[in-house]
Design an enzyme around this catalytic site. Structure first.
Site, PDB file in Angstrom:
ATOM      1  N   ALA A 123      -9.722   6.958 -12.566  1.00  0.00           N
ATOM      2  CA  ALA A 123     -10.487   7.369 -13.498  1.00  0.00           C
ATOM      3  C   ALA A 123      -9.405   7.351 -14.774  1.00  0.00           C
ATOM      4  O   ALA A 123      -9.533   8.028 -15.818  1.00  0.00           O
ATOM      5  CB  ALA A 123     -11.024   8.793 -13.116  1.00  0.00           C
ATOM      6  N   ASN A 179      -7.224  12.879  -7.133  1.00  0.00           N
ATOM      7  CA  ASN A 179      -7.043  11.381  -6.871  1.00  0.00           C
ATOM      8  C   ASN A 179      -6.272  10.776  -8.196  1.00  0.00           C
ATOM      9  O   ASN A 179      -5.233  10.154  -7.953  1.00  0.00           O
ATOM     10  CB  ASN A 179      -8.400  10.607  -6.956  1.00  0.00           C
ATOM     11  CG  ASN A 179      -9.081  10.991  -5.388  1.00  0.00           C
ATOM     12  OD1 ASN A 179      -8.378  10.630  -4.367  1.00  0.00           O
ATOM     13  ND2 ASN A 179     -10.285  11.505  -5.705  1.00  0.00           N
ATOM     14  N   HIS A 209      -8.601  12.228 -19.528  1.00  0.00           N
ATOM     15  CA  HIS A 209      -7.158  12.271 -18.996  1.00  0.00           C
ATOM     16  C   HIS A 209      -6.161  11.506 -19.818  1.00  0.00           C
ATOM     17  O   HIS A 209      -6.511  10.682 -20.274  1.00  0.00           O
ATOM     18  CB  HIS A 209      -7.294  11.522 -17.660  1.00  0.00           C
ATOM     19  CG  HIS A 209      -8.142  11.958 -16.623  1.00  0.00           C
ATOM     20  ND1 HIS A 209      -7.810  13.173 -15.914  1.00  0.00           N
ATOM     21  CD2 HIS A 209      -9.303  11.364 -16.004  1.00  0.00           C
ATOM     22  CE1 HIS A 209      -8.900  13.429 -14.985  1.00  0.00           C
ATOM     23  NE2 HIS A 209      -9.746  12.339 -15.251  1.00  0.00           N
TER      24      HIS A 209
HETATM   25  N1  LIG Z   1      -8.992   7.144  -7.405  1.00  0.00           N
HETATM   26  C1  LIG Z   1      -9.815   7.793  -8.031  1.00  0.00           C
HETATM   27  O1  LIG Z   1      -9.715   7.967  -9.184  1.00  0.00           O
HETATM   28  C2  LIG Z   1     -11.115   8.389  -7.367  1.00  0.00           C
HETATM   29  C3  LIG Z   1     -12.145   8.930  -8.637  1.00  0.00           C
HETATM   30  C4  LIG Z   1     -13.522   9.067  -8.212  1.00  0.00           C
HETATM   31  C5  LIG Z   1     -13.835   9.519  -6.604  1.00  0.00           C
HETATM   32  N2  LIG Z   1     -12.456   9.125  -5.753  1.00  0.00           N
HETATM   33  C6  LIG Z   1     -12.936   9.146  -4.217  1.00  0.00           C
HETATM   34  O2  LIG Z   1     -13.481   8.283  -3.824  1.00  0.00           O
HETATM   35  C7  LIG Z   1     -14.150   8.914  -2.570  1.00  0.00           C
HETATM   36  C8  LIG Z   1     -15.664   8.375  -2.893  1.00  0.00           C
HETATM   37  O3  LIG Z   1     -16.118   8.950  -4.116  1.00  0.00           O
HETATM   38  P1  LIG Z   1     -17.872   8.902  -4.331  1.00  0.00           P
HETATM   39  O4  LIG Z   1     -18.040   9.604  -5.809  1.00  0.00           O
HETATM   40  O5  LIG Z   1     -18.381   7.435  -4.139  1.00  0.00           O
HETATM   41  O6  LIG Z   1     -18.414   9.990  -3.331  1.00  0.00           O
HETATM   42  P2  LIG Z   1     -19.999  10.027  -2.625  1.00  0.00           P
HETATM   43  O7  LIG Z   1     -19.951  11.327  -2.319  1.00  0.00           O
HETATM   44  O8  LIG Z   1     -21.051   9.597  -3.845  1.00  0.00           O
HETATM   45  O9  LIG Z   1     -19.965   8.937  -1.522  1.00  0.00           O
HETATM   46  C9  LIG Z   1     -19.146   9.228  -0.321  1.00  0.00           C
HETATM   47  C10 LIG Z   1     -19.718   8.628   0.770  1.00  0.00           C
HETATM   48  O10 LIG Z   1     -18.788   8.482   2.024  1.00  0.00           O
HETATM   49  C11 LIG Z   1     -19.421   8.925   3.103  1.00  0.00           C
HETATM   50  N3  LIG Z   1     -18.544   9.251   4.171  1.00  0.00           N
HETATM   51  C12 LIG Z   1     -17.824  10.669   3.951  1.00  0.00           C
HETATM   52  N4  LIG Z   1     -16.740  10.847   4.867  1.00  0.00           N
HETATM   53  C13 LIG Z   1     -16.831   9.821   5.753  1.00  0.00           C
HETATM   54  C14 LIG Z   1     -16.393   9.238   6.868  1.00  0.00           C
HETATM   55  N5  LIG Z   1     -15.286   9.829   7.577  1.00  0.00           N
HETATM   56  N6  LIG Z   1     -16.875   7.939   7.344  1.00  0.00           N
HETATM   57  C15 LIG Z   1     -17.684   7.037   6.860  1.00  0.00           C
HETATM   58  N7  LIG Z   1     -18.376   7.633   5.798  1.00  0.00           N
HETATM   59  C16 LIG Z   1     -18.097   8.694   5.070  1.00  0.00           C
HETATM   60  C17 LIG Z   1     -20.412   9.972   2.704  1.00  0.00           C
HETATM   61  O11 LIG Z   1     -21.489  10.277   3.634  1.00  0.00           O
HETATM   62  C18 LIG Z   1     -21.122   9.418   1.220  1.00  0.00           C
HETATM   63  O12 LIG Z   1     -22.002   8.490   1.404  1.00  0.00           O
HETATM   64  C19 LIG Z   1     -14.198  10.214  -2.644  1.00  0.00           C
HETATM   65  O13 LIG Z   1     -13.191  10.691  -1.634  1.00  0.00           O
HETATM   66  C20 LIG Z   1     -13.532  10.378  -4.149  1.00  0.00           C
HETATM   67  O14 LIG Z   1     -12.776  11.641  -3.855  1.00  0.00           O
HETATM   68  C21 LIG Z   1     -11.370   8.711  -6.069  1.00  0.00           C
END
Ligand SMILES: NC(=O)c1ccc[n+]([C@@H]2O[C@H](COP(=O)([O-])OP(=O)(O)OC[C@H]3O[C@@H](n4cnc5c(N)ncnc54)[C@H](O)[C@@H]3O)[C@@H](O)[C@H]2O)c1
Length: 258
Positions: A123, A179, A209
């Site tokens: 992000a 993150n 940000h």
């Molecule tokens: N790097 C970045 O800037 C950034 C930005 C946004 C989100 N993220 C991270 O990316 C990840 C996904 O974000 P999102 O918005 O798609 O979330 P989301 O909640 O929409 O989707 C996450 C999915 O992963 C599944 N899940 C959770 N734990 C699991 C496991 N151990 N094994 C298999 N599946 C599992 C959940 O059931 C869900 O369907 C999160 O950890 C979030 O913190 C990172």
């Protein structure tokens, strides 16, 4: 050229955006999908031409490159197994790498197995500049994250600095910010030197940000205002776009940017 098989762990907002984009990429032949909530992987596979929903083991054995968009716990559970199988890995839950021993093990394994681990800029913007600047001396890096008081769980009528300290402490107090702060810290001067300010501002509607840095290269200022992801209003859409751009980078012979 043989087509590439992609594996996606986590079929939520970001995983779904990446799957839909990968479905249109001619280099990708199949997309294996795994989610702890199996119906999410099943539902997503029905929207794709190349999608196959299944368990983690079949994904691990079949995919050439694996994209994680699940949780920090998922990184702890699967990342080493993925590298052991000599597969490249894209990690979205970068906050997991605050665990220095996990980061060290992944770095060593990836080197040994000649695999790549990609960390999308997510992000924020300005990570390319921080990486290039970091080749020489960088004196200071600051991340200023501004959100509405409501999105930080506060009721405030004026702009208030909720946190002013180092990234390592910020991610403990504000885990939802983890993150962005983790990616910036890893790209630049680390969790203990990167400064973080978290600001609650009733004037703002969307998260922003700002990265400020200075060093031997000069001065850097990069700011982004993020619209939410339509699939998950708590996540920024740019995070999904950066994930798709990273996947393209991983499969593209020409690499652009630092
Ligand atoms: N790097 C970045 O800037 C950034 C930005 C946004 C989100 N993220 C991270 O990316 C990840 C996904 O974000 P999102 O918005 O798609 O979330 P989301 O909640 O929409 O989707 C996450 C999915 O992963 C599944 N899940 C959770 N734990 C699991 C496991 N151990 N094994 C298999 N599946 C599992 C959940 O059931 C869900 O369907 C999160 O950890 C979030 O913190 C990172």
């Amino acid at each position: 050229m043989d087509s590439i098989t992609l594996g996606i762990v986590g079929c939520g907002a970001i995983g779904s955006d990446v799957a839909m984009a990968a479905d249109d990429m001619e280099e990708i032949g199949k997309i294996y999908l795994y989610d702890i909530e199996t119906e999410k992987a099943d539902k997503l596979s029905r929207k794709l031409e190349k999608g196959i929903a299944g368990n983690f083991i079949s994904l691990l054995k079949s995919a050439d490159i694996i994209f994680e968009a699940a949780s920090q716990e998922a990184v702890r559970q699967y990342a080493e197994k993925i590298i052991d199988e000599e597969k490249d890995l894209i990690i979205m839950s970068i906050g997991s790498l605050l665990d220095e021993s996990l980061l060290k093990r992944l770095r060593m394994k990836a080197k040994e197995k000649r695999c790549k681990i990609y960390l999308p800029s997510g992000a924020v913007c300005g990570i390319d500049g921080i990486k290039a600047a970091g080749v020489d001396v960088v004196n200071e890096v600051t991340l200023v994250t501004t959100k509405s008081p409501a999105s930080l769980g506060k009721k405030l009528e004026k702009r208030t600095i909720l946190f002013d300290g180092i990234a390592r402490d910020a991610v403990k107090e504000f885990p939802k910010n983890i993150n962005v702060a983790a990616c910036l810290s890893l790209a630049g001067i680390g969790f203990d030197k990167t400064k973080v300010k978290i600001v609650a501002d009733p004037v703002v509607k969307y998260n922003s940000h700002k990265i400020l840095a200075h060093g031997k290269f000069g001065r850097l200022r990069a700011e982004v205002e993020n619209l939410p992801n339509p699939g998950n209003l708590k996540s920024s859409y740019l995070a999904s776009l950066s994930a798709i751009a990273t996947l393209k980078r991983a499969i593209n012979p020409i690499q652009i940017g630092a």
